[in-house]
Scaffold this active site. Structure first.
Site, PDB file in Angstrom:
ATOM      1  N   GLU A   1       3.123  -7.140  13.606  1.00 37.50           N
ATOM      2  CA  GLU A   1       2.287  -7.384  14.781  1.00 37.50           C
ATOM      3  C   GLU A   1       1.604  -8.733  14.704  1.00 37.50           C
ATOM      4  O   GLU A   1       1.108  -9.244  15.695  1.00 37.50           O
ATOM      5  CB  GLU A   1       1.267  -6.257  14.996  1.00 37.50           C
ATOM      6  CG  GLU A   1       0.307  -6.030  13.862  1.00 37.50           C
ATOM      7  CD  GLU A   1       0.787  -5.063  12.795  1.00 37.50           C
ATOM      8  OE1 GLU A   1      -0.068  -4.431  12.176  1.00 37.50           O
ATOM      9  OE2 GLU A   1       2.001  -4.951  12.544  1.00 37.50           O
TER      10      GLU A   1
ATOM     11  N   ARG B   1       0.798  -1.223   0.000  1.00 37.02           N
ATOM     12  CA  ARG B   1       0.000   0.000   0.000  1.00 37.02           C
ATOM     13  C   ARG B   1       0.831   1.274   0.000  1.00 37.02           C
ATOM     14  O   ARG B   1       0.358   2.322  -0.402  1.00 37.02           O
ATOM     15  CB  ARG B   1      -1.019  -0.053   1.136  1.00 37.02           C
ATOM     16  CG  ARG B   1      -2.102  -1.108   0.852  1.00 37.02           C
ATOM     17  CD  ARG B   1      -3.058  -1.325   2.008  1.00 37.02           C
ATOM     18  NE  ARG B   1      -2.422  -1.770   3.218  1.00 37.02           N
ATOM     19  CZ  ARG B   1      -2.133  -3.034   3.513  1.00 37.02           C
ATOM     20  NH1 ARG B   1      -2.412  -3.994   2.658  1.00 37.02           N
ATOM     21  NH2 ARG B   1      -1.555  -3.350   4.644  1.00 37.02           N
TER      22      ARG B   1
END
Length: 192
Positions: free
Chosen positions: A109, A72
């Site tokens: 994460e 992105r």
């Protein structure tokens, strides 16, 4: 630093950017509240405003490299590079670049990954900015900094559309590099 803390407080563009981000609960795995920026691209004004804010920030900083993180970050970095007269350098996932590359592994994460950059994409002393859509723990951006600095570039700043302040350990993870963030994550809005 959030854009609102840097002279853009009350800027209606920031509210429109935040409003365009959709939350997808439990994607890509349970417990993750995915910040989906794809609706932002459906509104040409909001997309342009997002790019314009970055361009306004970097236009006069003598940046010669805008490095975009797959995937992105690729949606913003080339637009910014063109507008400020810099080159775009893609930082891709393992095995996506042909030719000789350097690699840097990092933790997410929700897992592990690796970024790669073409050898010779940046030159000694070039001033770079790193662009991504979201920075949570700082692991991906930290890997990007290491790649660029390994080749002799000077990373001036890192930037993202969405910054997660409660997760970012930016000062430690980013080797003291500044992190410029447009908005904070949206709350749960539903996925449909």
């Amino acid at each position: 630093m959030f854009a609102a803390e840097n002279g853009l407080k009350g800027d209606p563009r920031l509210e429109a950017i935040s409003d365009a981000i959709r939350v997808i609960p439990h994607f890509p795995k349970p417990g993750i509240m995915f910040q989906d920026i794809t609706p932002l691209f459906l509104n040409h004004k909001v997309f342009k405003d997002t790019v314009d804010i970055f361009v306004e920030r970097y236009r006069d900083m003598a940046i010669s490299v805008v490095a975009g993180i797959e995937a992105r970050g690729f949606m913003f970095a080339p637009c910014i590079a063109l507008a400020i007269g810099a080159k775009f350098v893609p930082l891709r996932k393992r095995g996506k670049l042909p030719g000789k590359v350097i690699s840097e592994a990092y933790e997410l994460e929700y897992g592990e990954d690796c970024l790669e950059m073409h050898v010779g994409a940046v030159q000694q002393g070039e001033k770079a900015v790193v662009i991504d859509d979201l920075v949570a723990t700082g692991g991906t951006v930290s890997a990007a900094i290491k790649l660029l600095e390994c080749m002799g570039a000077e990373v001036v700043e890192c930037a993202c559309v969405i910054g997660v302040p409660e997760l970012i350990k930016a000062e430690n993870r980013l080797n003291g590099k500044a992190l410029y963030m447009l908005v904070e994550p949206n709350e749960v809005q539903g996925c449909c």
